[in-house]
Design a protein around this motif. Structure first.
Motif, PDB file in Angstrom:
ATOM      1  N   VAL A   1     -22.654  -9.830  -6.831  1.00 17.82           N
ATOM      2  CA  VAL A   1     -21.775  -9.438  -7.893  1.00 17.82           C
ATOM      3  C   VAL A   1     -22.027  -9.335  -9.143  1.00 17.82           C
ATOM      4  CG1 VAL A   1     -19.841 -10.383  -5.764  1.00 17.82           C
ATOM      5  CG2 VAL A   1     -20.836 -12.052  -7.684  1.00 17.82           C
ATOM      6  N   SER A   2     -20.958  -8.767  -9.926  1.00 15.22           N
ATOM      7  CA  SER A   2     -20.993  -8.499 -11.231  1.00 15.22           C
ATOM      8  C   SER A   2     -21.068  -9.690 -12.202  1.00 15.22           C
ATOM      9  CB  SER A   2     -19.628  -8.016 -11.437  1.00 15.22           C
ATOM     10  OG  SER A   2     -19.211  -8.024 -13.122  1.00 15.22           O
ATOM     11  N   THR A   3     -21.802  -9.588 -13.059  1.00 11.24           N
ATOM     12  CA  THR A   3     -21.904 -11.085 -14.023  1.00 11.24           C
ATOM     13  C   THR A   3     -20.713 -11.052 -14.975  1.00 11.24           C
ATOM     14  OG1 THR A   3     -23.473  -9.842 -15.218  1.00 11.24           O
ATOM     15  CG2 THR A   3     -24.330 -11.193 -13.763  1.00 11.24           C
ATOM     16  N   ARG A   4     -19.809 -10.059 -14.991  1.00 11.95           N
ATOM     17  CA  ARG A   4     -18.884  -9.929 -15.967  1.00 11.95           C
ATOM     18  C   ARG A   4     -17.887 -11.260 -15.988  1.00 11.95           C
ATOM     19  NH1 ARG A   4     -18.977  -5.444 -18.411  1.00 11.95           N
ATOM     20  NH2 ARG A   4     -19.774  -4.235 -16.745  1.00 11.95           N
ATOM     21  N   THR A   5     -17.528 -11.496 -17.175  1.00 12.55           N
ATOM     22  CA  THR A   5     -16.545 -12.765 -16.998  1.00 12.55           C
ATOM     23  C   THR A   5     -15.401 -12.771 -17.735  1.00 12.55           C
ATOM     24  OG1 THR A   5     -17.628 -13.408 -19.264  1.00 12.55           O
ATOM     25  CG2 THR A   5     -18.606 -14.349 -17.268  1.00 12.55           C
ATOM     26  N   ARG A   6     -14.980 -11.369 -18.569  1.00 18.54           N
ATOM     27  CA  ARG A   6     -13.823 -11.212 -19.105  1.00 18.54           C
ATOM     28  C   ARG A   6     -12.822 -10.039 -18.320  1.00 18.54           C
ATOM     29  NH1 ARG A   6     -14.313  -9.708 -24.749  1.00 18.54           N
ATOM     30  NH2 ARG A   6     -12.278  -9.552 -24.751  1.00 18.54           N
ATOM     31  N   LEU A   7     -11.747 -10.398 -17.759  1.00 22.23           N
ATOM     32  CA  LEU A   7     -10.774  -9.652 -17.177  1.00 22.23           C
ATOM     33  C   LEU A   7     -10.659  -8.240 -18.142  1.00 22.23           C
ATOM     34  CD1 LEU A   7      -9.923  -9.975 -14.324  1.00 22.23           C
ATOM     35  CD2 LEU A   7      -7.940 -10.978 -15.286  1.00 22.23           C
ATOM     36  N   ALA A   8     -10.483  -8.539 -19.175  1.00 20.65           N
ATOM     37  CA  ALA A   8     -10.134  -7.341 -20.163  1.00 20.65           C
ATOM     38  C   ALA A   8     -11.222  -6.440 -20.284  1.00 20.65           C
ATOM     39  CB  ALA A   8      -9.874  -7.983 -21.616  1.00 20.65           C
ATOM     40  N   ARG A   9     -12.764  -6.539 -19.950  1.00 26.68           N
ATOM     41  CA  ARG A   9     -13.696  -5.823 -19.732  1.00 26.68           C
ATOM     42  C   ARG A   9     -13.899  -5.381 -18.228  1.00 26.68           C
ATOM     43  NH1 ARG A   9     -12.354  -5.028 -23.879  1.00 26.68           N
ATOM     44  NH2 ARG A   9     -13.377  -5.543 -25.873  1.00 26.68           N
ATOM     45  N   SER A  10     -12.986  -5.503 -17.113  1.00 25.66           N
ATOM     46  CA  SER A  10     -13.419  -5.415 -15.950  1.00 25.66           C
ATOM     47  C   SER A  10     -12.690  -4.439 -15.352  1.00 25.66           C
ATOM     48  CB  SER A  10     -12.787  -6.620 -15.049  1.00 25.66           C
ATOM     49  OG  SER A  10     -13.603  -7.887 -15.525  1.00 25.66           O
ATOM     50  N   LEU A  11     -13.652  -3.636 -14.514  1.00 31.07           N
ATOM     51  CA  LEU A  11     -13.189  -2.493 -13.620  1.00 31.07           C
ATOM     52  C   LEU A  11     -12.481  -3.146 -12.550  1.00 31.07           C
ATOM     53  CD1 LEU A  11     -12.724   0.550 -13.618  1.00 31.07           C
ATOM     54  CD2 LEU A  11     -14.905   0.450 -12.457  1.00 31.07           C
ATOM     55  N   VAL A  12     -11.376  -2.938 -11.978  1.00 28.32           N
ATOM     56  CA  VAL A  12     -10.780  -3.466 -10.991  1.00 28.32           C
ATOM     57  C   VAL A  12     -10.095  -2.661 -10.080  1.00 28.32           C
ATOM     58  CG1 VAL A  12      -8.146  -4.876 -10.413  1.00 28.32           C
ATOM     59  CG2 VAL A  12      -9.388  -5.250 -12.581  1.00 28.32           C
ATOM     60  N   SER A  13     -10.303  -2.803  -8.868  1.00 30.50           N
ATOM     61  CA  SER A  13     -10.030  -2.045  -7.588  1.00 30.50           C
ATOM     62  C   SER A  13      -8.848  -2.716  -6.997  1.00 30.50           C
ATOM     63  CB  SER A  13     -11.093  -1.738  -6.862  1.00 30.50           C
ATOM     64  OG  SER A  13     -10.752  -0.651  -5.578  1.00 30.50           O
ATOM     65  N   THR A  14      -7.943  -1.774  -6.231  1.00 35.16           N
ATOM     66  CA  THR A  14      -6.951  -2.164  -5.395  1.00 35.16           C
ATOM     67  C   THR A  14      -6.356  -1.276  -4.472  1.00 35.16           C
ATOM     68  OG1 THR A  14      -4.792  -3.469  -5.499  1.00 35.16           O
ATOM     69  CG2 THR A  14      -4.877  -1.435  -6.852  1.00 35.16           C
ATOM     70  N   GLY A  15      -5.573  -1.344  -3.507  1.00 31.23           N
ATOM     71  CA  GLY A  15      -5.069  -0.665  -2.651  1.00 31.23           C
ATOM     72  C   GLY A  15      -3.581  -0.715  -2.456  1.00 31.23           C
ATOM     73  N   PHE A  16      -3.186   0.212  -1.680  1.00 35.61           N
ATOM     74  CA  PHE A  16      -1.774  -0.146  -1.322  1.00 35.61           C
ATOM     75  C   PHE A  16      -1.164   0.055   0.157  1.00 35.61           C
ATOM     76  CE2 PHE A  16      -2.103   2.567  -5.351  1.00 35.61           C
ATOM     77  CZ  PHE A  16      -1.805   1.454  -6.127  1.00 35.61           C
ATOM     78  N   GLY A  17      -0.186  -0.676   0.440  1.00 38.81           N
ATOM     79  CA  GLY A  17       0.177  -0.335   2.121  1.00 38.81           C
ATOM     80  C   GLY A  17       1.025   0.794   2.256  1.00 38.81           C
ATOM     81  N   TYR A  18       1.371   0.881   3.513  1.00 37.40           N
ATOM     82  CA  TYR A  18       1.994   1.913   4.026  1.00 37.40           C
ATOM     83  C   TYR A  18       3.367   2.129   3.946  1.00 37.40           C
ATOM     84  CZ  TYR A  18      -2.725   3.520   5.736  1.00 37.40           C
ATOM     85  OH  TYR A  18      -3.827   3.909   5.766  1.00 37.40           O
ATOM     86  N   ASP A  19       4.015   0.594   3.745  1.00 37.34           N
ATOM     87  CA  ASP A  19       5.473   0.645   3.548  1.00 37.34           C
ATOM     88  C   ASP A  19       6.056   0.882   2.083  1.00 37.34           C
ATOM     89  OD1 ASP A  19       7.802  -0.763   2.965  1.00 37.34           O
ATOM     90  OD2 ASP A  19       7.694  -1.462   4.957  1.00 37.34           O
ATOM     91  N   PRO A  20       7.050   1.807   1.966  1.00 38.80           N
ATOM     92  CA  PRO A  20       7.376   2.285   0.639  1.00 38.80           C
ATOM     93  C   PRO A  20       7.986   1.123   0.050  1.00 38.80           C
ATOM     94  CG  PRO A  20       8.273   3.795   2.248  1.00 38.80           C
ATOM     95  CD  PRO A  20       7.598   2.723   3.197  1.00 38.80           C
ATOM     96  N   GLN A  21       8.580   0.067   0.370  1.00 44.03           N
ATOM     97  CA  GLN A  21       9.121  -0.930  -0.385  1.00 44.03           C
ATOM     98  C   GLN A  21       8.054  -1.896  -0.833  1.00 44.03           C
ATOM     99  OE1 GLN A  21      12.049  -2.524   2.420  1.00 44.03           O
ATOM    100  NE2 GLN A  21      13.418  -2.796   0.616  1.00 44.03           N
ATOM    101  N   VAL A  22       6.771  -2.216   0.001  1.00 44.85           N
ATOM    102  CA  VAL A  22       5.756  -2.955  -0.402  1.00 44.85           C
ATOM    103  C   VAL A  22       4.898  -2.158  -1.490  1.00 44.85           C
ATOM    104  CG1 VAL A  22       3.465  -3.912   0.328  1.00 44.85           C
ATOM    105  CG2 VAL A  22       5.580  -3.959   1.764  1.00 44.85           C
ATOM    106  N   ARG A  23       5.081  -0.952  -1.203  1.00 44.99           N
ATOM    107  CA  ARG A  23       4.349  -0.005  -2.289  1.00 44.99           C
ATOM    108  C   ARG A  23       4.951  -0.204  -3.709  1.00 44.99           C
ATOM    109  NH1 ARG A  23       1.949   5.498  -0.407  1.00 44.99           N
ATOM    110  NH2 ARG A  23       0.428   4.609   0.923  1.00 44.99           N
TER     111      ARG A  23
END
Ligand code: IPD
Length: 273
Positions: free
Chosen positions: A159-181
């Motif tokens: 995994v990455s050795t980065r330590t600062r969130l401010a310099r981090s590339l973040v990935s995410t995803g979304f559910g299929y339910d509109p309210q959850v999204r």
């Protein structure tokens, strides 16, 4: 349940074999004008005929090679385990990418121990995630490290050795339910000013493997099912990362945060604040 290194290696080899076979099937036998065969939780949560065919292949091949093992598949495959091992499979993770012919989908196959029907009571011990378009095979077994096989070569992942969130590339995803999204969108809006940038690639299994490879610094999502998570989770932990849920709970539907320990700590604090 204790499995020795030889058994774990053999389970990982089987995971690789069937993930490659299913991945090649979904590319080679994709019909012209592929459409939606049915929908599940919402109108946008789709299943294609190839999700079903891929799962059928996985069920048949795992049944031939490991007849006493259980099975839990995204499209409904279920078999109780007589051996203590249950295969948790996603026949196409990133189905919407597949439907649109976007190159970001994978077959995920994980051998798990414990009770896969109860959140937090199971764990993956051997896994493969195969992206059939890039021909990248990510694989791992417990205690054996995580690897990427690509272009005839194999290399160990970390995994990455980065330590600062401010310099981090973040990935995410979304559910299929509109309210959850809607809630997921609000959370992301608050995070965006605090990070380098965000990616939404459309396959949780690939996101997790990219975290393992250091191509992404960290990933989080809520709403994941065991088949989205199991294979990639092991690849991340075997690459030296941490995969956690909320407040130290096991990763699961409520929350998954995956990456290097320090970043996971900081992002978890922001998400749950
Ligand atoms: C989905 C993908 C997506 C994630 C969703 C999952 P599917 O799985 O992994 O990236 O954001 O939460 O449901 O439906 O393509 O197998």
């Amino acid at each position: 349940m204790d499995l020795n290194p030889t058994e774990l290696t053999s389970l990982a080899q089987i995971a690789c074999t069937v993930a490659i076979e299913a991945g090649r099937l979904v590319v080679d036998e994709r019909p012209e004008g592929l459409g939606v065969a049915r929908t599940k939780s919402t109108d946008t949560d789709v299943v294609t005929v190839m999700d079903q065919r891929s799962e059928d292949l996985l069920r048949r091949r795992l049944g031939e090679m490991r007849p006493d093992d259980g099975l839990l598949g995204e499209e409904g495959a279920a078999r109780d385990s007589g051996s203590g091992v249950t295969w948790v499979v996603d026949p196409i993770d990133g189905t919407v990418n597949y439907l649109y012919e976007l190159p970001g989908y994978a077959v995920s196959v994980a051998a798990c121990v414990g009770d896969v029907s109860t959140p937090g009571r199971w764990q993956p011990v051997a896994a493969a995630v195969f992206n059939p378009l890039s021909e990248e095979l990510f694989h791992a077994h417990a205690g054996g490290g995580a690897f990427l096989r690509s272009g005839g070569r194999e290399h160990r992942l970390s995994v990455s050795t980065r330590t600062r969130l401010a310099r981090s590339l973040v990935s995410t995803g979304f559910g299929y339910d509109p309210q959850v999204r809607a809630a997921q969108g609000q959370l992301l809006a608050g995070l965006l000013p605090l990070i380098r940038d965000v990616r939404r690639a459309g396959s949780a299994a690939i996101d997790l493997c990219h975290v393992a490879a250091g191509r992404l610094d960290i990933y989080y999502e809520s709403g994941l099912n065991p088949w989205d998570l199991a294979g990639g989770q092991l690849v991340v932990t075997e690459a030296g990362g941490v995969v956690t849920g909320r407040d130290g709970a096991p990763a699961g539907k409520d929350l998954v945060v995956a990456g290097p320990a320090g970043l996971v700590h900081d992002l978890h604090a922001l998400i749950t604040r």
